[in-house]
Scaffold this active site. Structure first.
Site, PDB file in Angstrom:
ATOM      1  N   CYS A  50       0.820  -1.209   0.000  1.00 55.41           N
ATOM      2  CA  CYS A  50       0.000   0.000   0.000  1.00 55.41           C
ATOM      3  C   CYS A  50       0.856   1.262   0.000  1.00 55.41           C
ATOM      4  CB  CYS A  50      -0.938   0.011   1.203  1.00 55.41           C
ATOM      5  SG  CYS A  50      -0.095  -0.099   2.801  1.00 55.41           S
ATOM      6  N   ARG A  52       4.261   1.348  -1.299  1.00 52.72           N
ATOM      7  CA  ARG A  52       5.340   1.395  -2.291  1.00 52.72           C
ATOM      8  C   ARG A  52       5.119   0.371  -3.397  1.00 52.72           C
ATOM      9  NH1 ARG A  52      10.062   1.737  -0.135  1.00 52.72           N
ATOM     10  NH2 ARG A  52       9.317   2.063   1.985  1.00 52.72           N
ATOM     11  N   HIS A  97      19.441   0.322  -0.671  1.00 55.54           N
ATOM     12  CA  HIS A  97      18.017   0.668  -0.573  1.00 55.54           C
ATOM     13  C   HIS A  97      17.181  -0.561  -0.228  1.00 55.54           C
ATOM     14  CE1 HIS A  97      14.212   2.654  -1.383  1.00 55.54           C
ATOM     15  NE2 HIS A  97      13.886   1.643  -2.170  1.00 55.54           N
TER      16      HIS A  97
END
Length: 422
Positions: A50, A52, A97
């Site tokens: 929801c 990304r 990341h």
């Protein structure tokens, strides 16, 4: 080959855009097949929650524009709209990341644990769709190991940072054994639903939900094996409740001092833990004056949450350090894999040249040629074939004054010089 992470998240895109870019479970397989089928994409995985939507790819070149174009085509969105809110990372930054996402450092709620499970589901979906090769397989496995290390060695997931979780955390300070506690939840909105799930996970099995409409209370209570009542039945339920948590939109308090006093007398003054999350309040402040009641308001919970946020930030700093170490470890493994592939290619070429020379020599022997001459010719041909490419490359390097390449060749191809005689 280039590692690429590309996506949007709650920081870069509105919920309306995130909804349009999200992939449903039914779309995942076809999306991964299409993504993997792009000419520049060698491996691909897709994470969609929801908050990304992210694509992790191994590409021949960076290729972020081509992949962004594909994302827009798949969802029927203008590329300009996506470009404004998309981000991308390459190589080490992409690996970093992914690790930050896995441990909740990039989440809306710092350190939330659900994202790791969602990432593992994304990994399994990519495996089923044959989207993973050696690069992404190793990266995901290394990321899961780093996430486990962060969860084990830091307190990033230990302290509650939501109102619902904080309420349950406070209750655990009063009751040692939740399995023997009875809970009364007043209201049936999102917050009470989260409270109910946290209590159930903590061990509470005797749970009652009170709501203005019994139907909504039954929907929530039924999923957790609880009971449903209306607001009119609260006085009777209070007698049995050890934990009372309330969150409604009622304009006036639902629990007064007199109602709670009567319930306490019937309980023979066994303590009751109460949390009033509602604004305006559902429980009269005077209830907190009663000796056997532990009453907390939403302000008390916010204080707990803020304190826990500070604890999580300390843990987040520790997690960042562990992630940097994890990125370094991934880089090392990647270099080893790259070196191993080169070694296999070099050996395969050498063995192919060896087999060619051997077969030619055997053919000459079969024709009755002089064995000594065949061996000499074999040695000469094999030496020339093995050294031809390196010799040409060294001449070109010398001509272009590529001294680093020449030094590397000397270290690789020449024996170490013996120590000079004294």
């Amino acid at each position: 080959m280039t590692l690429l992470a590309l996506g949007i998240n709650h920081r870069t895109a509105t919920v309306e855009v995130r909804e349009q870019v999200a992939f449903t479970p039914a779309q995942l397989e076809s999306a991964l097949t299409e993504l993997r089928g792009l000419p520049e994409v060698r491996e691909a995985a897709l994470l969609s929650t929801c908050n990304r939507t992210e694509l992790y790819c191994v590409t021949d070149t960076a290729g972020e524009r081509e992949i962004l174009d594909w994302l827009g085509r798949f969802h029927g969105l203008a590329i300009e709209d996506l470009t404004r809110c998309a981000y991308h990372y390459l190589e080490n930054d992409a690996a970093r990341h992914l690790m930050r996402v896995a441990v909740g450092l990039d989440s809306m709620v710092l350190g939330e644990p659900q994202i790791l499970g969602q990432l593992k589901e994304a990994y399994q979906s990519a495996r089923r769709a044959h989207g993973l090769g050696g690069e992404l397989e190793c990266l995901f496995q290394h990321t899961f190991a780093v996430a486990k290390q962060v969860r084990t060695r830091t307190g990033i997931g230990r302290n509650p940072v939501s109102v619902a979780y904080a309420a349950v955390s406070l209750a655990s300070r009063i009751f040692d054994d939740f399995s023997r506690s009875r809970a009364l939840l007043i209201g049936a909105g999102e917050t009470i639903e989260l409270v109910a799930r946290h209590l159930h996970e903590a061990g509470v099995r005797q749970l009652t939900v009170a709501n203005r409409t019994r139907e909504r209370a039954e929907q929530l209570a039924g999923t957790l094996g609880g009971a449903a009542i209306t607001l009119d039945e609260i006085p009777e339920a209070l007698v049995r409740a050890d934990i009372v948590i309330s969150s409604t939109a009622a304009p006036l308090p639902l629990l007064g001092k007199g109602m709670v006093e009567r319930a306490l007398r019937q309980r023979r003054h066994r303590p009751v833990f109460m949390v009033d999350i509602a604004v305006p309040r559902d429980i009269e402040p005077e209830v907190g004056e009663l000796g056997d009641v532990f009453l907390y308001t939403v302000d008390d919970l916010e204080a707990v949450i803020e304190e826990n946020r500070r604890h999580r930030q300390v843990a987040a700093d520790q997690a960042e350090s562990l992630i940097e170490h994890g990125v370094g470890g991934w880089q090392h493994e990647r270099r080893l894999r790259s070196g191993g592939a080169l070694i296999r290619e070099v050996r395969a070429r050498g063995e192919a040249l060896r087999d060619l020379s051997r077969d030619q020599a055997l053919a000459r022997l079969a024709r009755g040629e002089d064995p000594e001459e065949v061996v000499r010719r074999l040695a000469h041909q094999l030496t020339n074939r093995l050294l031809h490419r390196p010799t040409v490359a060294l001449r070109d390097a010398a001509s272009d004054e590529q001294h680093e390449l020449l030094d590397a060749a000397a270290a690789l191809l020449l024996d170490e010089p013996s120590d000079p005689s004294p």
